[in-house]
Design a protein around this motif. Sequence first.
Motif, short mmCIF file in Angstrom:
data_model
loop_
_atom_site.label_atom_id
_atom_site.label_comp_id
_atom_site.label_asym_id
_atom_site.label_seq_id
_atom_site.Cartn_x
_atom_site.Cartn_y
_atom_site.Cartn_z
N ASN A 168 0.83 -1.22 0.00
CA ASN A 168 0.00 0.00 0.00
C ASN A 168 0.86 1.26 0.00
N ILE A 169 1.95 1.21 0.78
CA ILE A 169 2.85 2.37 0.83
C ILE A 169 3.48 2.62 -0.54
N ASN A 202 2.34 1.60 -3.39
CA ASN A 202 1.27 1.99 -4.30
C ASN A 202 0.95 3.47 -4.14
N ASN A 203 0.90 3.92 -2.88
CA ASN A 203 0.62 5.34 -2.62
C ASN A 203 1.74 6.23 -3.14
N LEU A 204 3.00 5.74 -2.97
CA LEU A 204 4.12 6.51 -3.51
C LEU A 204 4.05 6.62 -5.02
N GLU A 205 3.65 5.50 -5.66
CA GLU A 205 3.52 5.51 -7.11
C GLU A 205 2.42 6.49 -7.54
N LYS A 206 1.31 6.49 -6.78
CA LYS A 206 0.23 7.43 -7.08
C LYS A 206 0.70 8.87 -6.87
N GLU A 207 1.54 9.04 -5.83
CA GLU A 207 2.06 10.38 -5.57
C GLU A 207 2.92 10.87 -6.74
N LYS A 208 3.73 9.94 -7.29
CA LYS A 208 4.54 10.29 -8.45
C LYS A 208 3.66 10.63 -9.64
N GLU A 209 2.61 9.81 -9.83
CA GLU A 209 1.69 10.06 -10.94
C GLU A 209 1.02 11.41 -10.78
N GLN A 229 -10.64 12.04 -9.82
CA GLN A 229 -9.41 11.65 -9.16
C GLN A 229 -9.62 11.49 -7.67
N ASN A 230 -10.47 12.32 -7.09
CA ASN A 230 -10.77 12.26 -5.66
C ASN A 230 -11.93 11.33 -5.35
#
Length: 645
Positions: A407-408, A410-417, A487-488
């Motif tokens: 999850n972390i 994944n969240n980092l990847e989403k943050e990059k996106e 997105q939200n």
Amino acid sequence: MNQNFNTQINPSVFLSLWNSSFDGLLILDSEFKVLEVNEVLCRFLKKKRKSLIGRIISNFITSTSNDQIFQRNIFTEKSKITKSEWAVKLWDGNIFLCEISKSCLQNKNKTFLYTLKFPNSQDKPIASNNKLYKPDYKSTALPQQINKKHLQLFLDNTPDLIAVLNIKKQVIWSNKSFKKIFSKNKISLENPFDIILKEDVNPALDIWNQLITKKKPVKNVELRVKCFSGKCRYFEFDWYYIYTNSQDNFQLIGREITKRKKVENQLEEYKNRLELKIDQRAKQLLKSEETFKALAENSKDIIMRFDSKLRHMYVNPIVEELTGIAHQNFIGKTHKELGFPKKLVELWEKEMKAVFKSGIKSRVEFQLENGIWIDWVIMPEYDEEQNVKYLITSGRDITERKKLEFNILNNLEKEKEFSALKSRFITTASHEFRTPLASILSSVDILIRYGKNWEPVKIVHQLERIKKTALSMTELINDVLLVSKNQNQQKQYFPNETNLLELIKKQIELLEVLDGNKNRITLNYNCDELNFYIDEKLIVSVLQNLLSNALKYSDKTKKVLLDINMSDNNLIIKVSDKGMGVEAADNNTIFEPFHRGANVGKLSGTGLGLSIVRKAVEMHGGKITLKSKLGKGSTFTVFLPKNIS
């Protein structure tokens, strides 16, 4: 108290004392051959009594260091030693820290009594093994080497507490060790029950009554006693019935275990504190026991032990919950024989062989077929020569931790996106807003300078231009807001019964006007139904974006086809053009916000349209596909679940 009671003790009393002693007892002659040995020492030496009698004692007990010094100080007639501590090596190779006491029984015949206190003798005697110890003398006669003088020496020198009580619970005789603890100022204890703590009196009376009734020994009885010194001390007693002087008497043989109980209590207190701490922090109770097996049986981790051939020697029960295999089925088998996947077996064997070779602890993480993640620690277990003999492994279920890590990441990847999306938005928005704003400013400037000299028709035309440009900017802002809501995950889906054909015709009419009334859109409506349960605004957004893109990216002379069909389960909306098409590399990203095809050149656009289309379709529970060939056109197909009102 009858101080001369010892002179009246018959052979059966002595034999009872001899065999019930906590320590190993040994009688040697002048050549240090074994004349007599008691049961305790037979068990420690793991030898039968008759195999010891007549043999030189050094054949069975030697020193771990300097045998000459050991023999000179212990097993010589000149030795004046009364008590000393030695690390002794038995005939079978076992080494013990042993306290040895020596007494001379007969100076003339040079006969010696040795008391050997081994480690476990302080706690409880080792379980009896009648196969090792079989006295060949009768209980009514003492061994030839022992007389009543020997008995007196034995009773005076033994560390055991020995006392004889009559039927009235009165002490009629006791040895020096007993008097040392339970006498004060030459005043001897009359009734031992008077000094037993109140809480232990009733159990002691029950034992006494049992002894009187059954006349059978009762052993290993722990009692708390308040001594003359005022201190409370722990003792362990063996109780025996003896018949002497034509009356029933009772013999006590005991040893103080206060230190042992203190250590036990400290261990218990530490264990309780540790369990409380674990419960507060992890809410998981790991029951701690003194032995490896007891610890492993209650552990939540998978604990295993392997031999040098990587076979399971021990597996705790928890393994069944994580692998589905009963822990008994592991014993004597390798992982390969148990049918684990080949890749896992190769990984495990590689890690274990490395630890056997290097002696260095290893750690590896892996996932079982059932999806459970295990953190596996492999530790070496050494023999006496410090060679790795076995492996101990501990495996912990870390599935939840792995999920958290995923999850972390994944969240980092989403943050990059999101960061990349924000960067693209700023670039796109700055370009898309700059052009219409420049147009508006230019029109306003013209009106200010020349408007007063223009005819009203020309002024209205200029104002219409400003209005059209402002509407274009409003559409862009609405698109951005819609993407932001998606997105939200702020889904705004409001389906209603809608006439789909009528809705489509209105959108075609509007787009034809914007395209210069060239009638490039061809509609094929192949549905029997007109009304569908859809969100009108979302479907309008789908039609506008797909059709406007088809018109924008196609040659102005080419037609755009809009086909409406139905299958058993779906309403199908298909938009086809003969335009520039989409490069294969863009197929996976064309529906992402702010992504545009690499071949669009200088054609204006925000890259939001297809993202909006996909979200609108997904809100209806549908999907969208793309088939495209570079330079020959594209076909977008929307599948919506058929919900006919």
